[in-house]
Design a protein around this motif. Structure first.
Motif, PDB file in Angstrom:
ATOM      1  N   ILE A 151       0.843  -1.209   0.000  1.00 39.88           N
ATOM      2  CA  ILE A 151       0.000   0.000   0.000  1.00 39.88           C
ATOM      3  C   ILE A 151       0.878   1.259   0.000  1.00 39.88           C
ATOM      4  O   ILE A 151       0.659   2.179  -0.790  1.00 39.88           O
ATOM      5  N   VAL A 152       1.900   1.252   0.874  1.00 40.46           N
ATOM      6  CA  VAL A 152       2.760   2.446   0.972  1.00 40.46           C
ATOM      7  C   VAL A 152       3.483   2.698  -0.352  1.00 40.46           C
ATOM      8  O   VAL A 152       3.568   3.832  -0.828  1.00 40.46           O
ATOM      9  N   SER A 153       3.969   1.611  -0.971  1.00 43.37           N
ATOM     10  CA  SER A 153       4.691   1.807  -2.241  1.00 43.37           C
ATOM     11  C   SER A 153       3.756   2.361  -3.313  1.00 43.37           C
ATOM     12  O   SER A 153       4.166   3.196  -4.127  1.00 43.37           O
ATOM     13  N   THR A 154       2.507   1.913  -3.306  1.00 41.41           N
ATOM     14  CA  THR A 154       1.548   2.426  -4.302  1.00 41.41           C
ATOM     15  C   THR A 154       1.237   3.897  -4.030  1.00 41.41           C
ATOM     16  O   THR A 154       1.158   4.705  -4.964  1.00 41.41           O
ATOM     17  N   ILE A 155       1.076   4.235  -2.735  1.00 42.20           N
ATOM     18  CA  ILE A 155       0.813   5.645  -2.395  1.00 42.20           C
ATOM     19  C   ILE A 155       2.013   6.502  -2.794  1.00 42.20           C
ATOM     20  O   ILE A 155       1.854   7.588  -3.358  1.00 42.20           O
ATOM     21  N   VAL A 156       3.227   5.982  -2.533  1.00 38.06           N
ATOM     22  CA  VAL A 156       4.442   6.727  -2.915  1.00 38.06           C
ATOM     23  C   VAL A 156       4.470   6.949  -4.427  1.00 38.06           C
ATOM     24  O   VAL A 156       4.820   8.035  -4.894  1.00 38.06           O
ATOM     25  N   GLU A 157       4.070   5.925  -5.177  1.00 33.62           N
ATOM     26  CA  GLU A 157       4.068   6.063  -6.635  1.00 33.62           C
ATOM     27  C   GLU A 157       3.143   7.207  -7.081  1.00 33.62           C
ATOM     28  O   GLU A 157       3.546   8.075  -7.858  1.00 33.62           O
ATOM     29  N   TYR A 158       1.922   7.208  -6.543  1.00 30.70           N
ATOM     30  CA  TYR A 158       0.977   8.256  -6.946  1.00 30.70           C
ATOM     31  C   TYR A 158       1.408   9.626  -6.416  1.00 30.70           C
ATOM     32  O   TYR A 158       1.274  10.637  -7.118  1.00 30.70           O
ATOM     33  N   ALA A 159       1.941   9.642  -5.200  1.00 28.95           N
ATOM     34  CA  ALA A 159       2.390  10.919  -4.621  1.00 28.95           C
ATOM     35  C   ALA A 159       3.561  11.481  -5.444  1.00 28.95           C
ATOM     36  O   ALA A 159       3.616  12.687  -5.714  1.00 28.95           O
ATOM     37  N   CYS A 160       4.488  10.606  -5.854  1.00 29.77           N
ATOM     38  CA  CYS A 160       5.614  11.053  -6.689  1.00 29.77           C
ATOM     39  C   CYS A 160       5.100  11.602  -8.016  1.00 29.77           C
ATOM     40  O   CYS A 160       5.608  12.609  -8.514  1.00 29.77           O
ATOM     41  N   GLN A 161       4.106  10.924  -8.577  1.00 32.55           N
ATOM     42  CA  GLN A 161       3.537  11.420  -9.838  1.00 32.55           C
ATOM     43  C   GLN A 161       2.997  12.834  -9.659  1.00 32.55           C
ATOM     44  O   GLN A 161       3.254  13.715 -10.478  1.00 32.55           O
ATOM     45  N   ILE A 162       2.267  13.050  -8.555  1.00 32.78           N
ATOM     46  CA  ILE A 162       1.680  14.372  -8.312  1.00 32.78           C
ATOM     47  C   ILE A 162       2.786  15.421  -8.181  1.00 32.78           C
ATOM     48  O   ILE A 162       2.728  16.486  -8.802  1.00 32.78           O
ATOM     49  N   VAL A 163       3.810  15.089  -7.392  1.00 37.60           N
ATOM     50  CA  VAL A 163       4.916  16.045  -7.182  1.00 37.60           C
ATOM     51  C   VAL A 163       5.605  16.346  -8.516  1.00 37.60           C
ATOM     52  O   VAL A 163       5.868  17.510  -8.846  1.00 37.60           O
TER      53      VAL A 163
END
Lengths: 168, 83
Positions: A151-163
Motif C-alpha cells: 500500500i505504501v509503495s503504491t501511495i508513494v508512486e501516486y504521490a511522486c507522480q503528483i509532485v
C-alpha cells in the motif's frame, strides 16, 4: 485608513466563488493523469486507514494481533475499486477528450520515475517484513507488513507522480 | 544511487537548464494558444507549459514537430548553451 486591501469578512458568496475558482481552475489546469493520481492517493489513504483502524481495534479487543481476515480484505478491495471507478468516471465526464488520450513523452518519464521510487519502497518494505518475521516468527505480522509495504509503495508512486507533475 | 534508465529530460529542477527556446514568443506571434500547439504537436498542454518554462527538454521528434508548426528550423526555436 482610506484604502482597504481586503474585506474584513468573507460572505457566503465570496466563499462560494473562491471554492469554485479553486475547483474549476485546479481541475482545468491538471492533466487527466494527475487527477487520476489524486483520486488513487485519496482512495488508498482512506480505505487503508479504515482497514488498519479496524485491525488495530480488533487486536485491542483480542489482546493480540488479529489474524488477517478474508472478508475484511474483500471489503477493502471492493471499496477501493468502487472509489477508483466512480472517481475516474467523474473526472472523465469533465474532460472526456483527455481521458482517452495516451500518456505523452513527459508523462511517461514522470510515471517511470514514480515507478522507480515505488519499486525501491516496496523492496525496502519486503526486506523489512522478512527481517521482522525472522525476529518474531509471527505470520500475521508478516502478512500485515507486506500488505502495508504494498500500500505504501503504491501511495508513494501516486504521490511522486503528483509532485513531478507539479514541479517538472 | 542509480536513478534507473530515466533520461535527464526531467532532471532540471533548481538547475540552469542548458536548452532555451523561443516557443512562447513564436506561439504568441502565430496567435496560437498553448492548448492549440499541444494538440498540433501531440502532447499535453502541461508539457508545452513545462517546455516554455524550461522545466522539460522535449524529445528530438517533438522538437521537430514544434519547429514545423512555426515553419522554422529546430535551431531557430531551440538554443543550447553549454554549462
Amino acid at each position: 485608513m482610506k484604502f482597504t486591501i481586503c474585506k474584513k469578512y468573507l460572505t457566503y458568496r465570496d466563499a462560494q466563488s473562491i471554492m469554485y475558482e479553486i475547483f474549476y481552475i485546479g481541475t482545468s489546469i491538471m492533466p487527466f493523469h494527475e487527477k487520476s493520481a489524486w483520486i488513487m492517493t485519496t482512495a488508498l489513504l482512506g480505505t487503508s486507514g479504515m482497514y488498519f483502524a479496524v485491525i488495530v481495534s480488533l487486536s485491542n479487543k483480542l489482546g493480540q494481533l488479529a489474524p488477517p481476515l478474508l472478508p475484511l480484505i474483500v471489503i477493502y478491495t471492493v471499496a477501493l475499486i468502487v472509489i477508483a471507478v466512480v472517481g475516474h468516471l467523474l473526472i472523465a465526464l469533465f474532460s472526456p477528450k483527455d481521458a482517452n488520450a495516451p500518456l505523452d513523452e513527459r508523462e511517461r518519464l514522470i510515471h517511470q520515475r514514480a515507478g522507480h521510487w515505488s519499486g525501491l519502497v516496496i523492496g525496502a518494505g519486503v526486506i523489512f517484513s522478512l527481517a521482522l518475521y525472522l525476529f518474531t516468527y509471527n505470520g500475521h505480522l508478516l502478512f500485515y507488513a507486506v500488505f502495508a509495504s504494498l500500500i505504501v509503495s503504491t501511495i508513494v508512486e501516486y504521490a511522486c507522480q503528483i509532485v513531478l507533475y507539479r514541479t517538472r | 544511487m542509480p536513478d534507473c534508465a530515466v533520461p535527464d529530460a526531467l532532471n532540471t529542477v533548481g538547475k540552469k537548464h542548458p536548452i532555451d527556446n523561443q516557443i512562447a514568443n513564436l506561439r504568441k506571434a502565430h496567435g496560437l494558444t498553448q492548448a492549440a500547439l499541444a494538440d498540433a504537436v501531440g502532447v499535453t498542454r502541461q508539457t508545452i507549459i513545462a517546455i516554455e518554462q524550461n522545466r522539460y527538454s522535449p524529445s528530438l521528434e517533438t522538437a521537430f514537430r514544434i519547429a514545423r508548426e512555426f515553419s522554422r528550423t529546430v535551431d531557430e526555436v531551440f538554443d543550447w548553451t553549454e554549462t
